[in-house]
Scaffold this motif. Structure first.
Motif, short mmCIF file in Angstrom:
data_model
loop_
_atom_site.label_atom_id
_atom_site.label_comp_id
_atom_site.label_asym_id
_atom_site.label_seq_id
_atom_site.Cartn_x
_atom_site.Cartn_y
_atom_site.Cartn_z
N ILE A 121 0.76 -1.07 0.09
CA ILE A 121 -0.10 0.08 0.11
C ILE A 121 1.02 1.24 -0.04
O ILE A 121 0.63 2.20 -0.87
N THR A 122 1.92 1.21 0.81
CA THR A 122 2.82 2.40 0.95
C THR A 122 3.59 2.52 -0.34
O THR A 122 3.62 3.83 -0.96
N ARG A 123 3.93 1.49 -0.89
CA ARG A 123 4.82 1.63 -2.21
C ARG A 123 3.81 2.20 -3.38
O ARG A 123 4.29 3.01 -3.98
N GLU A 124 2.71 1.63 -3.34
CA GLU A 124 1.82 2.24 -4.28
C GLU A 124 1.32 3.72 -4.18
O GLU A 124 1.02 4.20 -5.32
N ALA A 125 1.34 4.23 -3.04
CA ALA A 125 1.04 5.53 -2.95
C ALA A 125 2.08 6.35 -2.94
O ALA A 125 2.03 7.66 -2.97
N GLY A 126 3.50 5.95 -3.23
CA GLY A 126 4.62 6.53 -3.53
C GLY A 126 5.30 7.05 -2.00
O GLY A 126 5.85 8.08 -2.03
N GLY A 127 5.02 6.25 -1.07
CA GLY A 127 5.47 6.65 0.30
C GLY A 127 6.53 5.72 0.70
O GLY A 127 7.32 4.99 -0.18
N ALA A 128 6.81 5.57 2.10
CA ALA A 128 7.63 5.13 2.65
C ALA A 128 7.53 4.24 4.13
O ALA A 128 6.59 4.56 4.48
N CYS A 129 8.22 3.06 4.00
CA CYS A 129 7.74 1.88 5.30
C CYS A 129 8.84 1.50 6.02
O CYS A 129 9.89 1.27 5.29
N GLU A 130 8.85 1.48 7.20
CA GLU A 130 10.10 0.88 8.04
C GLU A 130 9.90 0.46 9.35
O GLU A 130 9.07 0.80 9.99
N VAL A 131 10.70 -0.58 9.67
CA VAL A 131 10.73 -1.10 11.15
C VAL A 131 12.04 -0.72 11.60
O VAL A 131 13.13 -1.00 11.23
N GLU A 132 11.80 -0.25 13.02
CA GLU A 132 13.10 0.38 13.57
C GLU A 132 12.94 -0.07 15.05
O GLU A 132 11.91 -0.31 15.59
N HIS A 133 14.04 -0.48 15.68
CA HIS A 133 14.08 -0.61 17.13
C HIS A 133 14.10 0.71 18.04
O HIS A 133 14.38 1.77 17.58
N THR A 134 13.34 0.45 19.18
CA THR A 134 13.41 1.59 19.84
C THR A 134 14.40 1.56 21.13
O THR A 134 15.14 0.56 21.51
N VAL A 135 14.52 2.78 21.77
CA VAL A 135 15.52 2.85 22.82
C VAL A 135 15.29 1.81 23.92
O VAL A 135 16.30 1.45 24.57
N SER A 136 14.12 1.77 24.08
CA SER A 136 13.55 0.73 25.27
C SER A 136 13.70 -0.57 24.89
O SER A 136 13.30 -1.67 25.84
N GLY A 137 14.16 -1.13 23.66
CA GLY A 137 14.29 -2.58 23.25
C GLY A 137 13.15 -2.89 22.34
O GLY A 137 13.11 -4.06 22.15
N GLY A 138 12.21 -2.34 22.21
CA GLY A 138 10.88 -2.59 21.49
C GLY A 138 11.05 -2.18 20.03
O GLY A 138 12.10 -2.07 19.74
N LYS A 139 9.98 -1.88 19.38
CA LYS A 139 10.02 -1.73 17.97
C LYS A 139 8.94 -0.70 17.55
O LYS A 139 7.89 -0.55 18.36
N VAL A 140 9.15 0.29 16.43
CA VAL A 140 8.21 0.96 15.93
C VAL A 140 8.41 0.58 14.31
O VAL A 140 9.15 0.62 13.79
N ILE A 141 7.20 0.63 13.87
CA ILE A 141 6.74 0.35 12.58
C ILE A 141 6.02 1.62 12.16
O ILE A 141 5.02 1.91 12.42
N TRP A 142 6.48 2.19 11.15
CA TRP A 142 5.99 3.40 10.58
C TRP A 142 5.77 3.37 8.96
O TRP A 142 6.47 2.59 8.25
N ALA A 143 4.85 4.07 8.59
CA ALA A 143 4.39 4.23 7.19
C ALA A 143 4.25 5.77 6.69
O ALA A 143 3.36 6.36 7.58
#
Length: 153
Positions: A121-143
């Motif tokens: 969905i992100t690619r088709e819209a011309g956007g970006a998506c990523e998964v990153e680690h957080t400082v607390s050891g968890g993760k954040v997924i953004w689009a």
């Protein structure tokens, strides 16, 4: 219950960053989707309907994944909506250290394609998506999606 907080100044009336938390339970999926939709309407974000529909599907998939796969280590998840002059970004954060990957799955299997769908969905819209680690050891997924639909190729 979803609690929304407003951060920062807003050069345009609809720009800003909003965060809310929700318990990692199934009921949070539609609540998060409705909260994001209502926020966009309330702020008057100039976003095309097809972008809104893609964004709401992304929210549903990311919150569902957090509920299904991270609830044991992360009973509360965070959702953030950031709106700029020409883009909108949603992110879901949890405290589980596992970093998911977009998997191609057997078509006979149900589930397992959430992150793949988000990336498509992100690619088709011309956007970006990523998964990153957080400082607390968890993760954040953004689009991030452009407020205007991508030009037809």
């Amino acid at each position: 219950m979803v609690t929304i907080e407003r951060e920062g100044g807003d050069p345009l009336p609809y720009e800003g960053v909003w965060r809310f938390t929700a318990p990692a339970v199934d009921a949070s999926v539609p609540q998060a989707r409705h909260a994001v939709r209502d926020l966009l309407l309330r702020q008057g974000v100039p976003v095309a309907d097809e972008v809104v529909q893609g964004l709401l599907l992304i929210v549903s998939e990311l919150v569902t994944n957090a509920v299904r796969h991270a609830a044991l280590l992360s009973p509360v998840l965070g959702v953030e909506v950031a709106v700029g002059a020409e883009w909108i970004r949603v992110s879901v954060e949890d405290n589980h250290p596992y970093r998911p990957t977009a998997l191609e799955t057997d078509h006979a299997r149900t589930g397992g394609r959430g992150l793949l769908l988000v990336r498509e969905i992100t690619r088709e819209a011309g956007g970006a998506c990523e998964v990153e680690h957080t400082v607390s050891g968890g993760k954040v997924i953004w689009a991030t999606l452009p407020l205007k639909p991508a030009p037809a190729s």
